[in-house]
Design an enzyme around this catalytic site. Sequence first.
Site, mmCIF file in Angstrom:
data_model
loop_
_atom_site.group_PDB
_atom_site.id
_atom_site.type_symbol
_atom_site.label_atom_id
_atom_site.label_comp_id
_atom_site.label_asym_id
_atom_site.label_seq_id
_atom_site.Cartn_x
_atom_site.Cartn_y
_atom_site.Cartn_z
ATOM 1 N N GLY A 103 0.815 -1.209 0.000
ATOM 2 C CA GLY A 103 0.000 0.000 0.000
ATOM 3 C C GLY A 103 0.848 1.258 0.000
ATOM 4 O O GLY A 103 2.054 1.233 0.219
ATOM 5 N N HIS A 104 0.204 2.365 -0.273
ATOM 6 C CA HIS A 104 0.857 3.671 -0.206
ATOM 7 C C HIS A 104 0.331 4.370 1.043
ATOM 8 O O HIS A 104 -0.819 4.787 1.087
ATOM 9 C CB HIS A 104 0.536 4.504 -1.448
ATOM 10 C CG HIS A 104 1.002 3.883 -2.716
ATOM 11 N ND1 HIS A 104 2.329 3.850 -3.082
ATOM 12 C CD2 HIS A 104 0.327 3.252 -3.699
ATOM 13 C CE1 HIS A 104 2.448 3.235 -4.241
ATOM 14 N NE2 HIS A 104 1.251 2.859 -4.636
ATOM 15 N N GLN A 105 1.177 4.475 2.039
ATOM 16 C CA GLN A 105 0.750 5.117 3.277
ATOM 17 C C GLN A 105 0.646 6.621 3.059
ATOM 18 O O GLN A 105 1.615 7.268 2.688
ATOM 19 C CB GLN A 105 1.725 4.817 4.419
ATOM 20 C CG GLN A 105 1.600 3.417 4.973
ATOM 21 C CD GLN A 105 2.130 2.350 4.048
ATOM 22 O OE1 GLN A 105 3.102 2.567 3.369
ATOM 23 N NE2 GLN A 105 1.497 1.201 4.026
#
Length: 82
Positions: A17-19
Amino acid sequence: IPFGIYPRNKTPIQVVGHQCGTCVFGTDPTRSVLDLNCKTHDVDNLYVVDGSFFPSSSGVNPTLTIIANALRVGDRLLERLC
């Protein structure tokens, strides 16, 4: 990565994921951490130019937006120094 080697169900979401969205920006210090130039409301010389300024994670890769914002904030820093 060859298909047979790809760890399909073994990769945790934190890795893929892209935090984003941990230091939301806005005009109201009670509802945001950063001002519109990504400077913290509480610390005068602290700027955040990674994915933290997003209100939340988007459905697409955020890299180009992060780069564009970092360049924009860099321009504001240059204005502040001159």
